[in-house]
Design an enzyme around this catalytic site. Structure first.
Site, PDB file in Angstrom:
ATOM      1  N   ARG A   1       3.856 -54.598  -5.590  1.00 40.47           N
ATOM      2  CA  ARG A   1       4.887 -54.855  -4.586  1.00 40.47           C
ATOM      3  C   ARG A   1       5.250 -56.332  -4.520  1.00 40.47           C
ATOM      4  O   ARG A   1       6.389 -56.682  -4.227  1.00 40.47           O
ATOM      5  CB  ARG A   1       4.417 -54.322  -3.233  1.00 40.47           C
ATOM      6  CG  ARG A   1       4.458 -52.784  -3.200  1.00 40.47           C
ATOM      7  CD  ARG A   1       3.566 -52.223  -2.115  1.00 40.47           C
ATOM      8  NE  ARG A   1       3.675 -50.771  -1.973  1.00 40.47           N
ATOM      9  CZ  ARG A   1       3.011 -49.878  -2.700  1.00 40.47           C
ATOM     10  NH1 ARG A   1       2.206 -50.281  -3.668  1.00 40.47           N
ATOM     11  NH2 ARG A   1       3.162 -48.579  -2.478  1.00 40.47           N
TER      12      ARG A   1
ATOM     13  N   ARG B   1     -14.125 -45.736 -12.609  1.00 39.74           N
ATOM     14  CA  ARG B   1     -14.934 -45.735 -11.384  1.00 39.74           C
ATOM     15  C   ARG B   1     -16.297 -45.044 -11.597  1.00 39.74           C
ATOM     16  O   ARG B   1     -17.288 -45.414 -10.999  1.00 39.74           O
ATOM     17  CB  ARG B   1     -14.172 -45.083 -10.232  1.00 39.74           C
ATOM     18  CG  ARG B   1     -12.925 -45.857  -9.883  1.00 39.74           C
ATOM     19  CD  ARG B   1     -12.486 -45.668  -8.453  1.00 39.74           C
ATOM     20  NE  ARG B   1     -11.112 -46.101  -8.300  1.00 39.74           N
ATOM     21  CZ  ARG B   1     -10.717 -47.375  -8.222  1.00 39.74           C
ATOM     22  NH1 ARG B   1     -11.604 -48.348  -8.268  1.00 39.74           N
ATOM     23  NH2 ARG B   1      -9.447 -47.674  -8.093  1.00 39.74           N
TER      24      ARG B   1
ATOM     25  N   LYS C   1      -4.227 -53.555  -6.759  1.00 41.80           N
ATOM     26  CA  LYS C   1      -3.136 -53.151  -7.654  1.00 41.80           C
ATOM     27  C   LYS C   1      -1.855 -52.848  -6.880  1.00 41.80           C
ATOM     28  O   LYS C   1      -0.772 -53.310  -7.235  1.00 41.80           O
ATOM     29  CB  LYS C   1      -3.577 -51.927  -8.465  1.00 41.80           C
ATOM     30  CG  LYS C   1      -2.606 -51.555  -9.545  1.00 41.80           C
ATOM     31  CD  LYS C   1      -3.238 -50.643 -10.557  1.00 41.80           C
ATOM     32  CE  LYS C   1      -3.113 -49.205 -10.131  1.00 41.80           C
ATOM     33  NZ  LYS C   1      -3.537 -48.269 -11.180  1.00 41.80           N
TER      34      LYS C   1
ATOM     35  N   GLN D   1       3.600 -43.431  -2.490  1.00 37.67           N
ATOM     36  CA  GLN D   1       4.590 -43.800  -3.511  1.00 37.67           C
ATOM     37  C   GLN D   1       5.964 -43.249  -3.163  1.00 37.67           C
ATOM     38  O   GLN D   1       6.970 -43.941  -3.271  1.00 37.67           O
ATOM     39  CB  GLN D   1       4.160 -43.274  -4.877  1.00 37.67           C
ATOM     40  CG  GLN D   1       2.956 -44.009  -5.428  1.00 37.67           C
ATOM     41  CD  GLN D   1       2.501 -43.455  -6.765  1.00 37.67           C
ATOM     42  OE1 GLN D   1       3.068 -42.486  -7.268  1.00 37.67           O
ATOM     43  NE2 GLN D   1       1.481 -44.057  -7.338  1.00 37.67           N
TER      44      GLN D   1
ATOM     45  N   SER E   1       2.197 -39.063   0.549  1.00 36.13           N
ATOM     46  CA  SER E   1       2.321 -39.851  -0.679  1.00 36.13           C
ATOM     47  C   SER E   1       2.925 -41.212  -0.363  1.00 36.13           C
ATOM     48  O   SER E   1       4.094 -41.313   0.027  1.00 36.13           O
ATOM     49  CB  SER E   1       3.197 -39.126  -1.703  1.00 36.13           C
ATOM     50  OG  SER E   1       3.586 -40.037  -2.716  1.00 36.13           O
TER      51      SER E   1
ATOM     52  N   ASP F   1     -11.141 -43.191  -3.245  1.00 40.62           N
ATOM     53  CA  ASP F   1     -11.505 -43.764  -4.544  1.00 40.62           C
ATOM     54  C   ASP F   1     -12.955 -44.254  -4.582  1.00 40.62           C
ATOM     55  O   ASP F   1     -13.463 -44.596  -5.648  1.00 40.62           O
ATOM     56  CB  ASP F   1     -10.586 -44.941  -4.882  1.00 40.62           C
ATOM     57  CG  ASP F   1      -9.198 -44.454  -5.285  1.00 40.62           C
ATOM     58  OD1 ASP F   1      -9.100 -43.306  -5.768  1.00 40.62           O
ATOM     59  OD2 ASP F   1      -8.225 -45.204  -5.114  1.00 40.62           O
TER      60      ASP F   1
ATOM     61  N   ARG G   1       4.066 -36.642 -15.700  1.00 35.44           N
ATOM     62  CA  ARG G   1       3.887 -36.606 -14.250  1.00 35.44           C
ATOM     63  C   ARG G   1       5.186 -36.295 -13.516  1.00 35.44           C
ATOM     64  O   ARG G   1       6.267 -36.662 -13.958  1.00 35.44           O
ATOM     65  CB  ARG G   1       3.251 -37.914 -13.784  1.00 35.44           C
ATOM     66  CG  ARG G   1       1.799 -37.903 -14.267  1.00 35.44           C
ATOM     67  CD  ARG G   1       1.082 -39.185 -14.216  1.00 35.44           C
ATOM     68  NE  ARG G   1       0.967 -39.766 -12.911  1.00 35.44           N
ATOM     69  CZ  ARG G   1       0.453 -40.983 -12.721  1.00 35.44           C
ATOM     70  NH1 ARG G   1       0.034 -41.679 -13.751  1.00 35.44           N
ATOM     71  NH2 ARG G   1       0.358 -41.483 -11.535  1.00 35.44           N
TER      72      ARG G   1
ATOM     73  N   ARG H   1     -14.037 -35.919 -10.615  1.00 35.84           N
ATOM     74  CA  ARG H   1     -15.094 -36.868 -10.200  1.00 35.84           C
ATOM     75  C   ARG H   1     -16.293 -36.173  -9.555  1.00 35.84           C
ATOM     76  O   ARG H   1     -17.407 -36.698  -9.601  1.00 35.84           O
ATOM     77  CB  ARG H   1     -14.512 -37.935  -9.268  1.00 35.84           C
ATOM     78  CG  ARG H   1     -13.677 -38.929 -10.059  1.00 35.84           C
ATOM     79  CD  ARG H   1     -13.214 -40.110  -9.251  1.00 35.84           C
ATOM     80  NE  ARG H   1     -12.567 -41.076 -10.138  1.00 35.84           N
ATOM     81  CZ  ARG H   1     -11.638 -41.939  -9.770  1.00 35.84           C
ATOM     82  NH1 ARG H   1     -11.221 -41.969  -8.519  1.00 35.84           N
ATOM     83  NH2 ARG H   1     -11.128 -42.773 -10.641  1.00 35.84           N
TER      84      ARG H   1
END
Ligand code: NAP
Length: 748
Positions: free
Chosen positions: A331, A702, A326, A475, A473, A622, A427, A653
């Site tokens: 990108r 997941r 993803k 991002q 981060s 993940d 967010r 999780r």
């Protein structure tokens, strides 16, 4: 018994629209009495025979006496005359509404009768529903169901009247919207009046040709669909075109301009630009539908789904390509768009989030072909070629898109706004807005918590800065680097610990010089990107389920092809190796700046429980749900520490996995930052480990995919609830597991 909404409803005009509303009022018992006045006696007789009205009158004065609701359901041009006639017979409490397709002229007609002091009960309206046939017999009780009804309350309108009309239309199961009169006429000119004008025009154009007979005889579905509305009542449309003249002429001008552009592109055989326009229109059509319905871009995960896996899987074998990564998919679109020349992408993940990025660049004038079977072609516009989007850019659920684009958009010449769905709108965006402001960006977030919508003011000259990232981060790092492409001088970042470096790698693949020295990343502004071919690596997070499945199944042999093995993502390989899995990384190569390889894993030995190495935790964050399944099948205890972040993913999780493992007979203890799992495996013994049972995935993809793998070692049936989200990250999951030998039944 509760009081009906109205005592007496008087319809002036009782054709398609009026009689449909009368049918609703009867079916929902909304009035004690319905009467009507129409031009012809026949309509009144028919309406009585149909049981729609109690009394019918040729004179509207007789109909409105004592009515608490008067509905004008006749051609709009008759409004003024009717209002003049009935005015003396209405009380202050009478609600007067209409159903006309234009609103400005209805208000003008009312002002001609009442002057500027319009009655509080006067609230114009317009149901956006209709049919080609008119008249009292054409009416239907469900005409308005799920259709929009626009009310255009005026400053003089009383809330009491507006509220009652809202209740009336809601009883017809319509979606009621309130709008200003001018806005209504402008919107309708574009969405209804122009399309009707075009349909009449097309049919007329073909009908006036000499060979019209042949043309109509061979006319294909496209003509039929497009011309359907030209069968509408000419009188009504004649009136509407005049009634909304100003707004319609404006819409026609816009149409002529756009048509001239298309004409020119065809004449010039400008294939790329024509594809751009057609692709944008096609995508916009789909996008609007989803936005209006408030649905995600992909329909797949709308309904709740469940997986059922029966015991008895014997093998787990084959060569597979799992979907694309993803982060890299996002990108590839962003960088391809601002590059010079063409970028061809293969393996693009056609999931919700990456599609939002793709749409955003189409909205900024970039011509993009696809995606089709994971292939996308982007005709880059260069560093200064993005165009101002016509409206806010909608990012759906994608935080990556919003944070990375904040950086890019802050540096553009034009203003822009980004919005998102309900979840993205909660967010935090200040973590990227603050460093961008330090570079000179004019960027604004919303509310105290600094959430979307995010607005950027264009035309700022950004200055390179050095920024110490307060949190790890990828991002935020990427957003700053992207702004740095347009900034003066050097932009550099120091990160507290290494994060995913997909942006740096792909920028280099596009020919942009990015330096990484230890934990410091830097680039110089003012360069350019050159279009290239990008093979999106298969997502190691998706591959991880198959790795675990193979590691716990006797005699398995699975190869996962072209998987991204970016060193910031390979914790799962290292951890499985430490647990003793028979795993090899083969055929290592570079694609689009990213290292990729084929991963082969065989079920030859029983895994061992370990204390998972903490330095691998961020590199496998993940993949832990899948690794917990591996741990349950291992011999001895597995301990995970330093993974508190797992509690704030799509679900908690740690807790959700612990609950599921316990349901299936595995002894485990969740901790604040990890879990202790008592593995049930015994060396050389490949019998069932799990008892089966019902697992709640909490709609976390997941979790659902991890417990699916437990199906390879179960003695009882496993039912996993809430699996619809699997389609977003791994649309081919059940198809590939079935091919490998693990049958998953999907039901809704
Ligand atoms: P319709 O089926 O032709 O009905 C019109 C009704 O008005 C008939 O009952 C007619 O009487 C009556 N009428 C016509 N002129 C009159 C006058 N001068 N005085 C008194 N009564 C008169 O039309 P409709 O489709 O219901 O349309 C009514 C309104 O709804 C129009 O303003 C239209 O813009 C609006 N609208 C229509 C649609 C659509 O798709 N049809 C959609 C949304 C809104 P007779 O029965 O005696 O002829």
């Amino acid at each position: 018994m509760s009081q009906p909404l109205f005592k007496k409803v008087a319809f002036i005009g009782l054709g398609l629209i009026g009689s449909s509303l009368a049918r609703v009022i009867i079916a929902e018992k909304l009035a004690d009495q319905i009467v009507a006045s129409t031009r012809s006696q026949k309509t009144l007789d028919d309406a009585k025979a149909l049981g729609l009205i109690k009394e019918g009158y040729s004179n509207p004065i007789d109909a409105v006496q004592g009515a608490d609701l008067v509905v004008l359901a006749l051609p709009v041009r008759a409004t003024q005359k009717i209002l003049e006639t009935i005015k003396p017979y209405l009380s202050d409490q009478t609600i007067i509404t209409d159903v006309g397709s234009t609103k400005g002229n209805v208000v003008e007609a009312a002002k001609a009768v009442y002057g500027e002091n319009l009655p509080a009960g006067f609230v114009p309206g317009h149901p956006i529903a209709g049919a080609e046939h008119t008249g009292v017999h054409a009416g239907k009780v469900d005409l308005f169901v799920h259709h929009k009804v626009i009310l255009t309350p005026l400053p003089s309108s009383g809330d009491w009247a507006v509220n009652k009309l809202i209740q009336l239309w809601q009883a017809a199961k319509a979606d009621v919207i309130c709008m200003d009169v001018d806005k209504h006429d402008e919107v309708l000119a574009h969405t209804s009046h122009l399309p009707h004008l075009m349909a009449f025009n097309l049919v007329e154009q073909l009908a006036s040709r000499e060979d019209n007979f042949d043309i109509f005889r061979y006319a294909a579905g496209g003509f039929r669909d497009f011309s359907r509305i030209a069968a509408s009542d000419p009188h009504m449309w004649h009136d509407i075109f005049f009634a909304n003249k100003k707004a319609i002429l404006k819409a026609v001008d816009g149409f002529e301009k756009q048509l001239a552009t298309l004409r020119q592109l065809i004449e010039d055989e400008n294939s790329q630009a024509l594809m751009g326009v057609l692709g944008h229109a096609q995508a916009a059509r789909q996008h609007f539908n989803h936005m209006l319905a408030n649905k995600p871009l992909m329909e797949k995960n709308k309904v709740t789904q469940q997986f059922t896996i029966l015991p008895g899987a014997k093998t787990f074998q084959g060569k597979f390509t799992v979907p694309g990564d993803k982060s890299v998919s996002h990108r590839s679109i962003m960088f391809g768009a601002i590059a010079e020349g063409t970028t061809r992408v293969t393996g693009f993940l056609e999931g919700e989030d990456a599609l939002a990025t793709l749409q955003a660049f189409r909205d900024m004038g970039v011509s993009i072909e696809g995606p089709k079977n994971g292939e996308v072609t982007i005709h880059g516009v260069g560093m200064h070629g993005l165009k101002a989007p016509a409206s806010a850019l909608y990012m759906g659920n994608s935080g990556t898109s919003m944070r990375l684009l904040s950086g890019m958009l802050s540096a553009q010449k034009f203003d822009s706004v980004m919005t998102g769905d309900a979840s993205l709108s909660k967010r935090p965006m200040e973590r990227i807005a603050q460093p961008l402001r330090a570079m000179g960006a004019q960027i604004q977030t919303t509310g105290e918590r600094g959430t979307p919508p995010v607005s950027m003011m264009g035309g700022q000259n950004l200055q390179g800065i050095h920024y110490d990232l307060p949190m790890a981060s990828a991002q935020v790092k990427s957003g700053i680097l992207l702004a740095g492409l347009w900034a003066k001088g050097e932009t550099s970042i120091t990160e507290p610990e290494p994060t995913r470096d997909h942006s740096e790698r792909m920028l280099r693949a596009f020919g942009y010089d990015v330096k990484t020295e230890g934990n410091r990343i830097s680039l110089q502004g003012g360069g350019k990107l050159i279009g290239t071919d990008i093979q999106v690596p298969s997502d190691i997070s998706s591959a991880a389920f198959f790795m675990v499945g193979a590691a716990i199944t006797e005699g398995s042999d699975i190869t996962l092809e072209a998987v991204g093995i970016n060193p910031t993502r390979t914790g799962v390989i290292e951890i499985l190796k430490q647990m003793g899995a028979d795993l090899t990384v083969e055929n290592e190569r570079i694609a689009g700046g990213e290292p990729i390889a084929d991963i082969r894993i065989k079920g030859t030995r029983t895994l061992k429980g370990i204390h998972m190495p903490e330095d691998q935790v961020p590199l496998a964050i993940d993949e832990f749900p899948a690794l917990f399944i591996a741990a349950a099948c291992a011999e001895g205890q597995t301990i995970l520490t330093g993974a508190a972040e797992l509690r704030v993913k799509e679900s908690d999780r740690i807790q959700v996995m612990a609950d599921g493992l316990k349901t299936m007979g595995i002894d485990c203890t969740p901790t604040d930052d990890g879990i202790v799992i008592e593995g049930q495996g015994k060396a050389g013994d490949w019998s069932a480990i799990f008892t089966g049972g019902e697992i709640e995935s909490h709609h976390d993809h997941r979790i659902a995919m991890s417990f699916s793998m437990a199906g390879l070692r179960t003695s009882g049936a496993i039912k996993i609830v809430g699996t619809e989200t699997v389609a977003t990250s791994f649309p081919t999951f059940t198809e590939l597991t079935n091919q490998a030998g693990l049958t998953i039944q999907v039901s809704e």
